[in-house]
Scaffold this active site. Sequence first.
Site, PDB file in Angstrom:
ATOM      1  N   ASP A  16      40.092  41.297  24.277  1.00  0.00           N
ATOM      2  CA  ASP A  16      38.970  40.064  24.599  1.00  0.00           C
ATOM      3  C   ASP A  16      37.929  39.737  23.071  1.00  0.00           C
ATOM      4  O   ASP A  16      37.192  41.634  23.349  1.00  0.00           O
ATOM      5  CB  ASP A  16      38.542  39.889  25.920  1.00  0.00           C
ATOM      6  CG  ASP A  16      39.863  39.655  26.497  1.00  0.00           C
ATOM      7  OD1 ASP A  16      40.464  39.566  26.768  1.00  0.00           O
ATOM      8  OD2 ASP A  16      39.459  40.417  28.034  1.00  0.00           O
ATOM      9  N   ASP A  72      44.091  29.742  34.642  1.00  0.00           N
ATOM     10  CA  ASP A  72      43.424  31.283  35.594  1.00  0.00           C
ATOM     11  C   ASP A  72      42.698  29.806  36.428  1.00  0.00           C
ATOM     12  O   ASP A  72      41.978  29.110  36.394  1.00  0.00           O
ATOM     13  CB  ASP A  72      42.476  31.158  34.774  1.00  0.00           C
ATOM     14  CG  ASP A  72      42.369  31.930  32.686  1.00  0.00           C
ATOM     15  OD1 ASP A  72      43.820  32.415  32.615  1.00  0.00           O
ATOM     16  OD2 ASP A  72      41.981  31.168  31.539  1.00  0.00           O
TER      17      ASP A  72
END
Length: 239
Positions: free
Chosen positions: A8, A129
């Site tokens: 990330d 998500d």
Amino acid sequence: MKIFPAIDLSKGQVVRLYQGDYGKKTVYREDPCAVAREFSDAGAKYLHVVDLDGAKNGTAANFSSIAALAAQGGLYMEVGGGIRTEERIRAYLNLGVNRCILGTIAVQDFAFTARMAEKYGDKIAVGVDARDGFVAVKGWTELSALRGVDFCRRLAEAGVQAVIYTDISRDGAERGTNLPLYEELVQIPGLEITASGGVSSLEELRILRRQGVHAAILGKALYTGRLDLGTVLKEDGLC
């Protein structure tokens, strides 16, 4: 079952968020390419990369870091975060990225997402998500009215081949992934499911594999040492 170690990115650094909170960000490494090399040396074949800054504001904030990772090669690489136009999809694919992950735009412009899935096939995945069962957008900062599982069914009907589903409440928390959720998701015909968020033990990975989950993303558990990537990849049925 495929294993995707995760990188990330925020401001070019390798970071992890806690439950998607940008105010709870931990910087683990300065050099994403070095991390990718370590993953490859451990036996990894796949890499999951997210531009966290891009996910939040729709820019290609970490494009240069992603370009460097793609140029380094050696891993099948999927990228998400801020991909909301076909131009951005083409830009990443032209770098050598293998698959682009659509997130916010899948909620905001479903017709566009369906067109991209039809045009690019397995080079497109959708990242779903969810917080408390509802799909979140814009780097998880806004909650939609869409129920995550229902949205996945709609994506499959539209021709999307792959969904990366994250239970935000589990992400970065190292308290286990949402196994009942994935057991439900794998029942959707024609959809490959990638589990993301909270995976923190070999036993969980074994269960996900038995459930028929296509792939799993490993994040914080690798960076804290709770899981060793080399050990995971030696497990029968994981690669």
